[in-house]
Design an enzyme around this catalytic site. Sequence first.
Site, PDB file in Angstrom:
ATOM      1  N   SER A 178       3.727  11.050  -3.465  1.00 58.65           N
ATOM      2  CA  SER A 178       3.859   9.309  -3.536  1.00 58.65           C
ATOM      3  C   SER A 178       3.842   8.504  -4.155  1.00 58.65           C
ATOM      4  O   SER A 178       3.486   7.944  -4.317  1.00 58.65           O
ATOM      5  CB  SER A 178       2.403   9.694  -2.824  1.00 58.65           C
ATOM      6  OG  SER A 178       2.633   7.990  -1.526  1.00 58.65           O
ATOM      7  N   ALA A 180      13.316  18.493   8.442  1.00 55.47           N
ATOM      8  CA  ALA A 180      14.219  17.666   7.397  1.00 55.47           C
ATOM      9  C   ALA A 180      14.482  16.171   7.506  1.00 55.47           C
ATOM     10  O   ALA A 180      14.838  15.790   7.933  1.00 55.47           O
ATOM     11  CB  ALA A 180      15.203  18.871   6.855  1.00 55.47           C
ATOM     12  N   ARG A 230      -2.228  10.829  11.501  1.00 52.29           N
ATOM     13  CA  ARG A 230      -3.212   9.625  12.271  1.00 52.29           C
ATOM     14  C   ARG A 230      -2.638  10.366  13.633  1.00 52.29           C
ATOM     15  O   ARG A 230      -3.552   9.401  14.370  1.00 52.29           O
ATOM     16  CB  ARG A 230      -2.536   8.383  11.748  1.00 52.29           C
ATOM     17  CG  ARG A 230      -2.282   7.804  10.630  1.00 52.29           C
ATOM     18  CD  ARG A 230      -2.284   6.430  10.570  1.00 52.29           C
ATOM     19  NE  ARG A 230      -0.816   6.412  10.170  1.00 52.29           N
ATOM     20  CZ  ARG A 230       0.303   6.720   9.631  1.00 52.29           C
ATOM     21  NH1 ARG A 230      -0.807   7.204   7.850  1.00 52.29           N
ATOM     22  NH2 ARG A 230       1.683   6.259   9.623  1.00 52.29           N
ATOM     23  N   LYS A 276      22.602 -26.092   8.012  1.00 54.41           N
ATOM     24  CA  LYS A 276      23.692 -24.881   8.028  1.00 54.41           C
ATOM     25  C   LYS A 276      23.398 -23.430   7.265  1.00 54.41           C
ATOM     26  O   LYS A 276      24.187 -23.953   5.788  1.00 54.41           O
ATOM     27  CB  LYS A 276      24.711 -25.460   8.635  1.00 54.41           C
ATOM     28  CG  LYS A 276      25.485 -25.869   9.570  1.00 54.41           C
ATOM     29  CD  LYS A 276      26.517 -26.925   9.368  1.00 54.41           C
ATOM     30  CE  LYS A 276      26.948 -27.161   8.306  1.00 54.41           C
ATOM     31  NZ  LYS A 276      28.688 -28.221   8.527  1.00 54.41           N
ATOM     32  N   CYS A 302      11.710   3.921  -7.890  1.00 55.19           N
ATOM     33  CA  CYS A 302      12.206   2.612  -7.961  1.00 55.19           C
ATOM     34  C   CYS A 302      11.407   2.135  -9.094  1.00 55.19           C
ATOM     35  O   CYS A 302      12.264   0.990 -10.100  1.00 55.19           O
ATOM     36  CB  CYS A 302      12.496   1.522  -6.363  1.00 55.19           C
ATOM     37  SG  CYS A 302      13.551   2.636  -5.559  1.00 55.19           S
ATOM     38  N   GLY A 318      15.163  13.233   4.191  1.00 55.04           N
ATOM     39  CA  GLY A 318      15.214  12.630   2.900  1.00 55.04           C
ATOM     40  C   GLY A 318      16.261  12.391   2.248  1.00 55.04           C
ATOM     41  O   GLY A 318      17.535  12.934   3.470  1.00 55.04           O
ATOM     42  N   ASP A 319      15.687  12.760   0.583  1.00 58.14           N
ATOM     43  CA  ASP A 319      17.071  12.364   0.396  1.00 58.14           C
ATOM     44  C   ASP A 319      18.605  13.814   0.660  1.00 58.14           C
ATOM     45  O   ASP A 319      19.454  14.020  -0.313  1.00 58.14           O
ATOM     46  CB  ASP A 319      17.298  12.441  -1.182  1.00 58.14           C
ATOM     47  CG  ASP A 319      17.119  10.992  -1.876  1.00 58.14           C
ATOM     48  OD1 ASP A 319      16.916  10.165  -0.739  1.00 58.14           O
ATOM     49  OD2 ASP A 319      16.124  10.630  -2.682  1.00 58.14           O
ATOM     50  N   TYR A 378      14.574 -23.284   8.651  1.00 58.74           N
ATOM     51  CA  TYR A 378      15.280 -24.519   7.724  1.00 58.74           C
ATOM     52  C   TYR A 378      14.420 -25.751   6.975  1.00 58.74           C
ATOM     53  O   TYR A 378      13.614 -26.088   7.852  1.00 58.74           O
ATOM     54  CB  TYR A 378      16.814 -25.366   8.068  1.00 58.74           C
ATOM     55  CG  TYR A 378      17.022 -26.724   7.574  1.00 58.74           C
ATOM     56  CD1 TYR A 378      17.079 -26.409   5.842  1.00 58.74           C
ATOM     57  CD2 TYR A 378      16.334 -27.749   7.857  1.00 58.74           C
ATOM     58  CE1 TYR A 378      17.291 -27.848   5.370  1.00 58.74           C
ATOM     59  CE2 TYR A 378      17.122 -28.808   7.702  1.00 58.74           C
ATOM     60  CZ  TYR A 378      17.139 -29.206   5.577  1.00 58.74           C
ATOM     61  OH  TYR A 378      17.069 -29.681   5.440  1.00 58.74           O
TER      62      TYR A 378
END
Length: 565
Positions: free
Chosen positions: A38, A280, A21, A434, A42, A282-283, A426
Amino acid sequence: MKVVIVGGVAGGATAAARIRRLDENAQIVVFERSGFVSYANCGLPYYIGGVITDPEELTLQTPERFWQRFRVDMRVRHEVTALHPQRKSVAVRDLETGRVFEERYDKLLLSPGARPTQPELPGVGLDRLFTLRTVEDTLRIRAFVEREKPRSAVLAGGGYIGLELAENLRGLGMDVTIVQRPQQLLNPLDYDMAAFVHAKMRQEGVKLMLGHSVAGFEADRNGVKVLLKGEAALKADLVILAIGVTPDTRIAKEAGLELGVKDSIVVNDRMETSEPDIYAVGDAVEVKHCVTGEQTLISLAGPANKQGRIAADNICGGHSVYGGSQGSSVIKVFDMTVATTGINERTAKKAGIDCDKIYLSPASHAAYYPGGRLMTMKVVFEKGSCRLLGAQIVGYEGVDKRIDVLASALYAGLNGVQLKELDLAYAPPYSSAKDPVNMAGFMIENIAQGNVKQFHWEEADALPRDGSAILLDARTPAEYARGHLEGFRNLPLDELREHLEELERDKPVYVVCQSGLRSYLACRILAQHGVDCCHLAGGYRLYEVIAKERCAAECAFPCGMEGNH
């Protein structure tokens, strides 16, 4: 400019799309060791459990679609085996053909992720023993389940993946046991909040063996024996190792890149490594924790995607910086939701921070609107400054909303008292006038101003029962009869004023109620009549959950916590 990216999942795929992009002329090559790019890590346990039925739903993009839209050369089943920073190239093996070649780069981005931690134990290579990290892992487990129809499973590890797997395997009708060395599930939680999760898991039929260590595995006819240290072996048809992940940084280490926590890659706030033109994300990288300022590992998809975008900006000549991670997370545990942000009390104390905590048990929305359910919130803050340190919430509807508000407040640098000032939406179906987050601010303000003093569940059993202190339970007689703390006299809040003269003013008063609200009100009455008093934070409800959990952990069969316990 030619950019080579190692790893095509969260951080790598995000970086590739962002670079395109920003630079239509860049040549972008991505090498991914697995057969998929990709993909949604999870979501993997939910495919095993049949919640997600189409395996294609696990992959957000394919190499073909990446090429069509972004003109990114995604090469799956290609493993980068070595880095050569001096000549700006990487060694690559085509896992389909075995061909080995070098690929040159102008800029290199490492996004190798992490690999499942596999301890060196006997029997780790058995056919019925699996790990879960990639789509291929998921397909193997799903195929095994459909083919062998296992009736029992042992999960080694009680983190996010372990709990999600437990839920999904129970949904398939399996007997599930979780074994792990720590005494609690979900390390980001404190023990008191994890007790709610333990209760839910046991309620759903998951057996917990906490504080136990796996010593190895043995084949046993059509199953596996899980050997435990000092305990009888467990038998299962299926075993999954889910004891955590380790940064996958072998090639970075061999190339001489600077390494940090658990051999993770050291990067600056621009995601640059110690070698020029190598980034670098990520994990595999260590990051600064927003709360403690310490370097740490946070293996979550959100930070990885942000880091991929930041690295891409800088590769293309921009100036983006990563401010650090605070570890915000959420997980579904059967019908329960568990969420955290920042650090817990245990971590704060380990870091030498003088901290305090509040508990509250609000409804998910206005109590008079049907369908509201309780959640339990724990907010940790620094004494004196009231600086927010972290929060944990266990409940049902509305948990994710409140944790996101608290995460935003923490990131923005608000202190605990300022939570009362947040202008939150609310309407009766969604919240109370509250909001629970506002209530947390009111509570922290009361403590900071000395309007109320509190004691905690871990101190309750050590209170004096020799008459030197007055112990009051401010609940109704019916609530008191269903269970109460030893030595506490029942004096309902609404009757307190009529009995003030009976209280000896030279003795401290400790007050308990169900959630902490009525005991707070009682303490306000007592304090204005010159009585030294404090109340149980979180109330009897929190104490009872923890007491039941301790009993369940110690007894062969969990007790019902009947009457005085």
